[in-house]
Design a protein around this motif. Structure first.
Motif, PDB file in Angstrom:
ATOM      1  N   SER A  29      53.129  -2.229  91.696  1.00 12.47           N
ATOM      2  CA  SER A  29      53.526  -3.481  92.326  1.00 12.47           C
ATOM      3  C   SER A  29      53.029  -4.709  91.571  1.00 12.47           C
ATOM      4  N   ARG A  30      52.200  -4.523  90.585  1.00 10.80           N
ATOM      5  CA  ARG A  30      51.747  -5.648  89.767  1.00 10.80           C
ATOM      6  C   ARG A  30      52.678  -5.914  88.591  1.00 10.80           C
ATOM      7  N   TYR A  31      53.743  -5.126  88.496  1.00 12.06           N
ATOM      8  CA  TYR A  31      54.617  -5.224  87.339  1.00 12.06           C
ATOM      9  C   TYR A  31      56.077  -5.470  87.723  1.00 12.06           C
ATOM     10  N   GLY A  32      56.715  -6.385  86.984  1.00  9.37           N
ATOM     11  CA  GLY A  32      58.156  -6.432  87.009  1.00  9.37           C
ATOM     12  C   GLY A  32      58.655  -5.319  86.100  1.00  9.37           C
ATOM     13  N   MET A  33      59.812  -4.764  86.429  1.00 12.26           N
ATOM     14  CA  MET A  33      60.318  -3.629  85.676  1.00 12.26           C
ATOM     15  C   MET A  33      61.733  -3.897  85.195  1.00 12.26           C
ATOM     16  N   GLY A  34      62.082  -3.245  84.097  1.00 10.69           N
ATOM     17  CA  GLY A  34      63.417  -3.445  83.558  1.00 10.69           C
ATOM     18  C   GLY A  34      63.950  -2.208  82.862  1.00 10.69           C
ATOM     19  N   TRP A  35      65.252  -2.222  82.687  1.00  9.37           N
ATOM     20  CA  TRP A  35      65.933  -1.198  81.895  1.00  9.37           C
ATOM     21  C   TRP A  35      66.667  -1.880  80.751  1.00  9.37           C
ATOM     22  N   PHE A  36      66.592  -1.272  79.604  1.00 13.85           N
ATOM     23  CA  PHE A  36      67.290  -1.735  78.414  1.00 13.85           C
ATOM     24  C   PHE A  36      68.041  -0.544  77.835  1.00 13.85           C
ATOM     25  N   ARG A  37      68.962  -0.826  76.927  1.00 22.09           N
ATOM     26  CA  ARG A  37      69.661   0.265  76.266  1.00 22.09           C
ATOM     27  C   ARG A  37      69.967  -0.117  74.827  1.00 22.09           C
ATOM     28  N   GLN A  38      70.131   0.918  74.025  1.00 17.78           N
ATOM     29  CA  GLN A  38      70.485   0.700  72.629  1.00 17.78           C
ATOM     30  C   GLN A  38      71.521   1.734  72.227  1.00 17.78           C
ATOM     31  N   ALA A  39      72.692   1.224  71.876  1.00 22.81           N
ATOM     32  CA  ALA A  39      73.779   2.078  71.419  1.00 22.81           C
ATOM     33  C   ALA A  39      73.680   2.250  69.910  1.00 22.81           C
ATOM     34  N   PRO A  40      74.258   3.314  69.385  1.00 18.27           N
ATOM     35  CA  PRO A  40      74.196   3.536  67.933  1.00 18.27           C
ATOM     36  C   PRO A  40      74.730   2.338  67.158  1.00 18.27           C
ATOM     37  N   GLY A  41      73.941   1.887  66.200  1.00 18.96           N
ATOM     38  CA  GLY A  41      74.365   0.791  65.351  1.00 18.96           C
ATOM     39  C   GLY A  41      74.277  -0.579  65.984  1.00 18.96           C
ATOM     40  N   LYS A  42      73.724  -0.641  67.194  1.00 16.04           N
ATOM     41  CA  LYS A  42      73.629  -1.925  67.892  1.00 16.04           C
ATOM     42  C   LYS A  42      72.182  -2.250  68.224  1.00 16.04           C
ATOM     43  N   GLU A  43      71.939  -3.504  68.536  1.00 16.08           N
ATOM     44  CA  GLU A  43      70.604  -3.908  68.927  1.00 16.08           C
ATOM     45  C   GLU A  43      70.348  -3.509  70.382  1.00 16.08           C
ATOM     46  N   ARG A  44      69.097  -3.395  70.697  1.00 18.41           N
ATOM     47  CA  ARG A  44      68.727  -3.111  72.076  1.00 18.41           C
ATOM     48  C   ARG A  44      69.125  -4.281  72.965  1.00 18.41           C
ATOM     49  N   GLU A  45      69.674  -3.975  74.130  1.00 17.53           N
ATOM     50  CA  GLU A  45      70.110  -5.035  75.034  1.00 17.53           C
ATOM     51  C   GLU A  45      69.540  -4.827  76.428  1.00 17.53           C
ATOM     52  N   PHE A  46      69.396  -5.925  77.120  1.00 14.88           N
ATOM     53  CA  PHE A  46      68.945  -5.926  78.502  1.00 14.88           C
ATOM     54  C   PHE A  46      70.029  -5.344  79.398  1.00 14.88           C
ATOM     55  N   VAL A  47      69.613  -4.515  80.358  1.00 16.21           N
ATOM     56  CA  VAL A  47      70.557  -3.960  81.323  1.00 16.21           C
ATOM     57  C   VAL A  47      70.287  -4.496  82.726  1.00 16.21           C
ATOM     58  N   TYR A  93      68.601   4.797  76.864  1.00 14.90           N
ATOM     59  CA  TYR A  93      68.117   3.874  77.886  1.00 14.90           C
ATOM     60  C   TYR A  93      66.593   3.910  77.935  1.00 14.90           C
ATOM     61  N   TYR A  94      66.007   2.713  77.961  1.00 17.75           N
ATOM     62  CA  TYR A  94      64.563   2.557  77.973  1.00 17.75           C
ATOM     63  C   TYR A  94      64.127   1.793  79.216  1.00 17.75           C
ATOM     64  N   CYS A  95      63.012   2.204  79.782  1.00 15.78           N
ATOM     65  CA  CYS A  95      62.430   1.397  80.840  1.00 15.78           C
ATOM     66  C   CYS A  95      61.260   0.603  80.262  1.00 15.78           C
ATOM     67  N   ALA A  96      60.976  -0.505  80.898  1.00 16.51           N
ATOM     68  CA  ALA A  96      59.938  -1.400  80.416  1.00 16.51           C
ATOM     69  C   ALA A  96      59.220  -2.044  81.594  1.00 16.51           C
ATOM     70  N   ALA A  97      57.985  -2.453  81.352  1.00 20.71           N
ATOM     71  CA  ALA A  97      57.168  -3.063  82.400  1.00 20.71           C
ATOM     72  C   ALA A  97      56.632  -4.403  81.929  1.00 20.71           C
ATOM     73  N   ARG A  98      56.585  -5.331  82.868  1.00 20.65           N
ATOM     74  CA  ARG A  98      56.059  -6.669  82.585  1.00 20.65           C
ATOM     75  C   ARG A  98      54.969  -6.971  83.593  1.00 20.65           C
ATOM     76  N   LEU A  99      53.768  -7.180  83.120  1.00 23.97           N
ATOM     77  CA  LEU A  99      52.644  -7.457  84.014  1.00 23.97           C
ATOM     78  C   LEU A  99      52.788  -8.836  84.626  1.00 23.97           C
ATOM     79  N   GLY A 100      52.662  -8.911  85.932  1.00 26.82           N
ATOM     80  CA  GLY A 100      52.717 -10.194  86.601  1.00 26.82           C
ATOM     81  C   GLY A 100      53.880 -10.302  87.561  1.00 26.82           C
ATOM     82  N   TYR A 101      54.011 -11.494  88.142  1.00 22.34           N
ATOM     83  CA  TYR A 101      54.974 -11.690  89.224  1.00 22.34           C
ATOM     84  C   TYR A 101      56.127 -12.619  88.874  1.00 22.34           C
TER      85      TYR A 101
END
Length: 120
Positions: A29-47, A93-101
Motif C-alpha cells: 500500500s506504500r507503492y503505486g503500481m504499473g504495467w508496461f509492455r515492450q513489443a519486438p523492435g519497439k520501445e517499452r510503453e506504459f499500459v 509485459y512488465y510490472c513496476a512499483a513506485r514508492l509513495g502516494y
C-alpha cells in the motif's frame, strides 16, 4: 522490492488473460503500481497504473475499455485483466512499483516480464 509477473501465454485474438504481479514488500500500500509492455523492435510503453489505494487508475488509449488494472494490498498483488486481446497487444509485459502516494512519476522497481502472444 522484488516483483514477479506471471500469467502470460499464447492466446487467440478476442481472448482474455489476467496477469498477476506478486510483490515482495511488507506494505504494498506504500507503492503505486504499473504495467508496461515492450513489443519486438519497439520501445517499452506504459499500459496502466493504479494508485496506492486503488482509487485512481490510468490507461494508455489503446487499451482503454479492454484492460483493467486492480490490486489487492492484503495479498501484495497487482493484476491486469486483459479482454478482447488483439494481435498488437503481443509483447512482454512488465510490472513496476513506485514508492509513495503520487499519481505520476517514474517507477523505481521493475519485475521480469511475462510474454503475451496473441495470434490473429
Amino acid at each position: 522490492v522484488q516483483l514477479q509477473a506471471s500469467g502470460g501465454g499464447l492466446v487467440q485474438a478476442g481472448d482474455s488473460l489476467r496477469l498477476s504481479c506478486a510483490a515482495s514488500v511488507r506494505f504494498l500500500s506504500r507503492y503505486g503500481m504499473g504495467w508496461f509492455r515492450q513489443a519486438p523492435g519497439k520501445e517499452r510503453e506504459f499500459v496502466a497504473s493504479i494508485t496506492w489505494n486503488g482509487e485512481r487508475t490510468y490507461y494508455t488509449d489503446s487499451v482503454k475499455g479492454r484492460f483493467t488494472i486492480s490490486r489487492d494490498n492484503a495479498k501484495n498483488t497487482v493484476y491486469l485483466l486483459m479482454n478482447s486481446l488483439k494481435f498488437e497487444d503481443t509483447a512482454v509485459y512488465y510490472c513496476a512499483a513506485r514508492l509513495g502516494y503520487d499519481d505520476i512519476g517514474p517507477f523505481d522497481y521493475w519485475g521480469q516480464g511475462t510474454q503475451v502472444t496473441v495470434s490473429s
